[in-house]
Write an enzyme that holds these catalytic residues in place. Structure first.
Site, PDB file in Angstrom:
ATOM      1  N   THR A  95       0.773  -1.245  -0.269  1.00 33.07           N
ATOM      2  CA  THR A  95      -0.116  -0.124   0.103  1.00 33.07           C
ATOM      3  C   THR A  95       0.808   1.343   0.045  1.00 33.07           C
ATOM      4  OG1 THR A  95      -1.415   1.383   1.545  1.00 33.07           O
ATOM      5  CG2 THR A  95      -0.094  -0.140   2.636  1.00 33.07           C
ATOM      6  N   ASP A  96       0.331   2.270  -0.429  1.00 32.95           N
ATOM      7  CA  ASP A  96       1.007   3.580  -0.580  1.00 32.95           C
ATOM      8  C   ASP A  96       1.065   4.299   1.099  1.00 32.95           C
ATOM      9  OD1 ASP A  96      -1.643   4.271   0.177  1.00 32.95           O
ATOM     10  OD2 ASP A  96      -1.671   6.022  -1.498  1.00 32.95           O
ATOM     11  N   GLU A  97       0.315   3.507   1.930  1.00 29.58           N
ATOM     12  CA  GLU A  97       0.357   4.203   3.306  1.00 29.58           C
ATOM     13  C   GLU A  97       1.624   3.949   4.041  1.00 29.58           C
ATOM     14  OE1 GLU A  97      -3.003   3.387   5.797  1.00 29.58           O
ATOM     15  OE2 GLU A  97      -4.568   3.587   4.104  1.00 29.58           O
ATOM     16  N   TYR A 137      -1.657  -0.738  10.928  1.00 28.36           N
ATOM     17  CA  TYR A 137      -1.855  -1.484   9.771  1.00 28.36           C
ATOM     18  C   TYR A 137      -0.872  -1.065   8.751  1.00 28.36           C
ATOM     19  CZ  TYR A 137      -3.320  -1.661   4.626  1.00 28.36           C
ATOM     20  OH  TYR A 137      -3.513  -1.817   3.435  1.00 28.36           O
ATOM     21  N   LYS A 182       2.334  -3.513   7.503  1.00 28.71           N
ATOM     22  CA  LYS A 182       2.297  -3.731   5.998  1.00 28.71           C
ATOM     23  C   LYS A 182       3.833  -3.358   5.681  1.00 28.71           C
ATOM     24  CE  LYS A 182       0.054  -4.427   2.882  1.00 28.71           C
ATOM     25  NZ  LYS A 182      -0.645  -5.757   2.114  1.00 28.71           N
ATOM     26  N   LYS A 242     -15.447   0.335   4.669  1.00 24.77           N
ATOM     27  CA  LYS A 242     -14.485   1.238   3.961  1.00 24.77           C
ATOM     28  C   LYS A 242     -15.414   2.413   3.619  1.00 24.77           C
ATOM     29  CE  LYS A 242     -10.959  -1.525   4.435  1.00 24.77           C
ATOM     30  NZ  LYS A 242     -10.642  -2.538   3.746  1.00 24.77           N
ATOM     31  N   ARG A 273      -7.291  11.441  -0.287  1.00 28.36           N
ATOM     32  CA  ARG A 273      -6.721  10.351  -0.726  1.00 28.36           C
ATOM     33  C   ARG A 273      -6.770  10.311  -2.539  1.00 28.36           C
ATOM     34  NH1 ARG A 273      -5.620  10.209   3.767  1.00 28.36           N
ATOM     35  NH2 ARG A 273      -6.060   8.854   5.182  1.00 28.36           N
TER      36      ARG A 273
HETATM   37  P1  NAD Z   1      -9.763  -7.025   2.331  1.00 31.36           P
HETATM   38  O1  NAD Z   1      -9.721  -6.993   3.473  1.00 31.36           O
HETATM   39  O2  NAD Z   1     -11.068  -6.903   1.316  1.00 31.36           O
HETATM   40  O3  NAD Z   1      -9.329  -8.584   2.060  1.00 31.36           O
HETATM   41  C1  NAD Z   1      -8.140  -9.196   2.500  1.00 31.36           C
HETATM   42  C2  NAD Z   1      -8.360 -10.865   2.111  1.00 31.36           C
HETATM   43  O4  NAD Z   1      -7.687 -11.319   2.892  1.00 31.36           O
HETATM   44  C3  NAD Z   1      -9.849 -11.404   2.660  1.00 31.36           C
HETATM   45  O5  NAD Z   1     -10.369 -12.570   1.754  1.00 31.36           O
HETATM   46  C4  NAD Z   1      -9.502 -12.286   4.212  1.00 31.36           C
HETATM   47  O6  NAD Z   1     -10.274 -13.492   4.193  1.00 31.36           O
HETATM   48  C5  NAD Z   1      -8.174 -12.577   3.623  1.00 31.36           C
HETATM   49  N1  NAD Z   1      -7.367 -12.879   4.648  1.00 31.36           N
HETATM   50  C6  NAD Z   1      -7.282 -12.273   5.897  1.00 31.36           C
HETATM   51  N2  NAD Z   1      -6.231 -12.762   6.771  1.00 31.36           N
HETATM   52  C7  NAD Z   1      -5.884 -14.042   6.326  1.00 31.36           C
HETATM   53  C8  NAD Z   1      -5.028 -15.089   6.497  1.00 31.36           C
HETATM   54  N3  NAD Z   1      -4.364 -14.915   7.747  1.00 31.36           N
HETATM   55  N4  NAD Z   1      -4.636 -16.198   5.660  1.00 31.36           N
HETATM   56  C9  NAD Z   1      -5.467 -16.082   4.432  1.00 31.36           C
HETATM   57  N5  NAD Z   1      -6.319 -15.110   3.989  1.00 31.36           N
HETATM   58  C10 NAD Z   1      -6.506 -14.077   4.888  1.00 31.36           C
HETATM   59  O7  NAD Z   1      -8.626  -6.674   1.491  1.00 31.36           O
HETATM   60  P2  NAD Z   1      -8.121  -5.545   0.133  1.00 31.36           P
HETATM   61  O8  NAD Z   1      -8.791  -3.948   0.417  1.00 31.36           O
HETATM   62  O9  NAD Z   1      -8.611  -6.508  -1.069  1.00 31.36           O
HETATM   63  O10 NAD Z   1      -6.777  -5.475   0.113  1.00 31.36           O
HETATM   64  C11 NAD Z   1      -5.881  -6.653  -0.192  1.00 31.36           C
HETATM   65  C12 NAD Z   1      -4.448  -6.357  -0.235  1.00 31.36           C
HETATM   66  O11 NAD Z   1      -4.050  -5.165  -1.133  1.00 31.36           O
HETATM   67  C13 NAD Z   1      -4.102  -6.058   1.194  1.00 31.36           C
HETATM   68  O12 NAD Z   1      -2.815  -6.690   1.232  1.00 31.36           O
HETATM   69  C14 NAD Z   1      -3.892  -4.408   1.139  1.00 31.36           C
HETATM   70  O13 NAD Z   1      -3.112  -4.166   2.025  1.00 31.36           O
HETATM   71  C15 NAD Z   1      -3.565  -4.191  -0.117  1.00 31.36           C
HETATM   72  N6  NAD Z   1      -4.006  -2.742  -0.630  1.00 31.36           N
HETATM   73  C16 NAD Z   1      -5.545  -2.361  -0.510  1.00 31.36           C
HETATM   74  C17 NAD Z   1      -5.765  -1.148  -0.937  1.00 31.36           C
HETATM   75  C18 NAD Z   1      -7.333  -0.708  -0.776  1.00 31.36           C
HETATM   76  O14 NAD Z   1      -7.404   0.368  -1.197  1.00 31.36           O
HETATM   77  N7  NAD Z   1      -8.098  -1.737  -0.299  1.00 31.36           N
HETATM   78  C19 NAD Z   1      -4.746  -0.524  -1.587  1.00 31.36           C
HETATM   79  C20 NAD Z   1      -3.438  -0.551  -1.699  1.00 31.36           C
HETATM   80  C21 NAD Z   1      -3.220  -1.999  -1.109  1.00 31.36           C
HETATM   81  O1  DAU Z   2      -4.098   3.991   0.642  1.00 34.56           O
HETATM   82  C1  DAU Z   2      -4.367   2.659   0.589  1.00 34.56           C
HETATM   83  C2  DAU Z   2      -5.023   2.285   1.459  1.00 34.56           C
HETATM   84  O2  DAU Z   2      -6.502   2.808   1.357  1.00 34.56           O
HETATM   85  C3  DAU Z   2      -5.161   0.842   1.637  1.00 34.56           C
HETATM   86  O3  DAU Z   2      -3.881   0.222   2.033  1.00 34.56           O
HETATM   87  C4  DAU Z   2      -6.096   0.190   2.925  1.00 34.56           C
HETATM   88  O4  DAU Z   2      -6.298  -1.177   2.910  1.00 34.56           O
HETATM   89  C5  DAU Z   2      -7.408   0.835   2.465  1.00 34.56           C
HETATM   90  O5  DAU Z   2      -8.373   0.509   3.757  1.00 34.56           O
HETATM   91  C6  DAU Z   2      -7.669   2.366   2.417  1.00 34.56           C
HETATM   92  O6  DAU Z   2      -7.239   3.040   3.817  1.00 34.56           O
HETATM   93  P1  DAU Z   2      -8.016   4.415   4.090  1.00 34.56           P
HETATM   94  O7  DAU Z   2      -7.879   4.284   5.509  1.00 34.56           O
HETATM   95  O8  DAU Z   2      -7.710   5.448   3.237  1.00 34.56           O
HETATM   96  O9  DAU Z   2      -9.418   4.092   3.601  1.00 34.56           O
HETATM   97  P2  DAU Z   2     -10.871   4.171   4.391  1.00 34.56           P
HETATM   98  O10 DAU Z   2     -12.065   3.750   3.265  1.00 34.56           O
HETATM   99  O11 DAU Z   2     -10.853   3.417   5.794  1.00 34.56           O
HETATM  100  O12 DAU Z   2     -10.825   5.625   4.434  1.00 34.56           O
HETATM  101  C7  DAU Z   2     -10.561   6.433   3.495  1.00 34.56           C
HETATM  102  C8  DAU Z   2     -10.753   8.129   4.036  1.00 34.56           C
HETATM  103  O13 DAU Z   2     -12.033   8.332   4.709  1.00 34.56           O
HETATM  104  C9  DAU Z   2      -9.937   8.302   5.183  1.00 34.56           C
HETATM  105  O14 DAU Z   2      -9.374   9.530   5.141  1.00 34.56           O
HETATM  106  C10 DAU Z   2     -10.884   8.103   6.621  1.00 34.56           C
HETATM  107  C11 DAU Z   2     -12.079   8.462   6.053  1.00 34.56           C
HETATM  108  N1  DAU Z   2     -13.218   7.784   6.513  1.00 34.56           N
HETATM  109  C12 DAU Z   2     -13.404   6.776   6.737  1.00 34.56           C
HETATM  110  C13 DAU Z   2     -14.553   5.975   6.960  1.00 34.56           C
HETATM  111  C14 DAU Z   2     -14.680   4.376   7.259  1.00 34.56           C
HETATM  112  C15 DAU Z   2     -14.326   8.801   7.219  1.00 34.56           C
HETATM  113  O15 DAU Z   2     -14.060   9.925   7.163  1.00 34.56           O
HETATM  114  N2  DAU Z   2     -15.369   8.219   7.873  1.00 34.56           N
HETATM  115  C16 DAU Z   2     -15.428   6.704   7.822  1.00 34.56           C
HETATM  116  O16 DAU Z   2     -16.455   6.295   8.179  1.00 34.56           O
END
Ligand code: NAD
Ligand code: DAU
Length: 378
Positions: free
Chosen positions: A135-137, A184, A188, A223, A248
């Site tokens: 992730t970019d975080e 988190y 990562k 999310k 974001r």
């Molecule tokens: P998600 O939470 O929707 O899905 C995670 C999946 O991993 C689920 O299916 C869960 O069952 C599985 N999992 C969790 N723990 C496990 C374990 N111990 N063994 C096997 N499976 C397990 O996540 P996502 O948003 O799809 O993110 C996927 C990946 O991409 C993550 O590594 C996250 O850090 C990265 N990522 C997410 C975002 C985003 O915006 N969502 C952005 C950049 C990177």
């Molecule tokens: O940047 C990549 C990351 O983006 C991924 O690595 C993470 O897995 C993914 O969850 C996401 O993280 P964020 O924390 O940015 O996503 P989230 O959807 O939780 O929140 C987006 C923005 O909105 C953040 O600034 C927090 C805000 N927020 C979020 C929620 C859930 C609110 O203001 N209210 C809310 O209820």
């Protein structure tokens, strides 16, 4: 070339899009979806591919070293695309330990299993690939500044030559030092270091990518985007953290999946690629777009639901701004995002409104029974 690939976390949001893309695009590949099915895993995300002959689902924890090793041996796995993780920042603030277990120890266990299996083969690491999705975080947070004091957002030019709106003059580039702030992102970051260490120490062919915020169908409604679409539909309050000023950088999930496909096949071993679409938005502005879009699509007067906006206590350690510079990926591998944000958001809102059954299944918790019913007696 035939391949046998484990995709971890394939039942989650991004993983399900990656599995779908690989199963459909590469019928000659064997695609094994390895997922523990935590609260975030949902096999209903993959109904359209579950009967395909090149697809197999295995319920397994990435921390299960022996299980993963045996599976790799049985399926003669030559590629791993690792997405499984605990992914929600708010949960990591409440329960950091689970994040360390899965994201750090789980990744290490997976690396060890891949190392043990691949080193047992005569050809060892030849034509193998361990691709870690990050992730970019991990880069921390960027400021909202302009060298001449111009108020953001302003138009700027990426090194690719394209103009886009930005909230600050600095971007996340691949050479930046890691400065994670949340449990988190700390977990990562640690997993990224382990992956690179396995390349440097053992010669494992690894790649790491760092992507910005994804949005699109099948995202768990904890999310921002799916949670708010569902709340607007049901006229429930929208909890905006702080003043909604955080920025974001949003990418449509299928564009991320396409980037993963490109990088898995063409990326250079030991390299890092940032993935993002130069698409920065303040939370509050996105929220207003969501309200207008949901209202319009439901036939309500546009903007009628603005009064659902409810400012609440800010997230602890809330990162101010994320902004990815994906020039390297665009220039070296020719990947580009395919969708404008306005199109992507319209598509996404429509999907959630048209798939209320999926949402109800998730919010009621019924989706977790799907696995038991489907695999009962097998
Ligand atoms: P998600 O939470 O929707 O899905 C995670 C999946 O991993 C689920 O299916 C869960 O069952 C599985 N999992 C969790 N723990 C496990 C374990 N111990 N063994 C096997 N499976 C397990 O996540 P996502 O948003 O799809 O993110 C996927 C990946 O991409 C993550 O590594 C996250 O850090 C990265 N990522 C997410 C975002 C985003 O915006 N969502 C952005 C950049 C990177
Ligand atoms: O940047 C990549 C990351 O983006 C991924 O690595 C993470 O897995 C993914 O969850 C996401 O993280 P964020 O924390 O940015 O996503 P989230 O959807 O939780 O929140 C987006 C923005 O909105 C953040 O600034 C927090 C805000 N927020 C979020 C929620 C859930 C609110 O203001 N209210 C809310 O209820």
């Amino acid at each position: 070339m035939k391949r046998s690939i484990i995709i971890t976390g394939g039942a989650g949001f991004i993983g399900s899009h990656v599995v779908r893309l690989f199963v459909n695009k590469y019928p000659e590949y064997r695609i094994i979806n390895l997922d523990k099915l935590t609260y975030a895993g949902n096999l209903a995300n993959l109904r359209d591919v579950e009967a395909k002959p090149n697809y197999r689902f295995v319920k397994m924890d990435i921390c299960d070293f022996e299980g993963v090793f045996n599976l790799m041996q049985e399926e003669q796995v030559d590629g791993i695309i690792h997405l499984a993780a605990e992914s929600h920042v708010d949960r990591s603030i409440k329960d950091p330990f689970t994040f360390a277990r899965t994201n750090v120890m789980g990744t290490l266990s997976l690396l060890q299993a891949a190392k043990a299996y691949w080193e047992s083969l005569p050809e060892k690491y030849e034509d193998k690939r361990f691709y870690h999705i990050s992730t970019d975080e991990v880069y921390g947070a960027l400021q909202m500044t302009h060298p001449e004091g111009i108020e953001p957002p302003f138009t700027t030019k990426a090194s690719s030559g394209k103009h886009h709106l930005a909230y600050g003059e600095k971007f996340f580039t691949e050479d930046l030092k890691y400065q994670p702030h949340s449990p988190y992102s700390a977990a990562k970051a640690s997993s990224d270091h382990f992956v690179r260490a396995f390349h440097d120490t053992f010669g494992m062919p690894t790649i790491v990518t760092n992507c910005s915020n994804n949005y699109g169908p099948y995202q768990f409604p904890e999310k921002l985007i799916p949670l708010f679409i569902n709340n607007i539909r049901h006229r429930k309050p929208l909890p905006v953290y702080g003043r909604g000023e955080n920025v974001r950088d949003w990418l449509y999930v299928e564009d991320h999946a396409r980037a993963i496909d490109t990088i898995f096949h063409k990326g250079t071993i030991a390299e890092t690629y940032n993935i993002g679409g130069f698409n920065e938005w303040k939370n509050i502005d996105i929220i207003k777009v969501l309200i207008n879009t949901v209202d319009r699509l439901l036939g309500r007067p546009e903007g009628e639901d603005m009064d659902l906006i409810t400012y609440v206590t800010d997230r602890a350690g809330h990162d101010l701004r994320y902004a990815i510079d994906s020039t390297k990926l665009q220039r070296e591998l020719g990947w580009e995002p395919s969708l404008q944000f306005e199109e992507g958001i319209e598509k996404t809102v429509r999907w959630y409104l048209e798939n209320q059954a999926w949402m109800d299944n998730v919010t009621s918790g019924d989706y977790q029974k799907y696995y038991e019913d489907m695999y009962a007696g097998r």
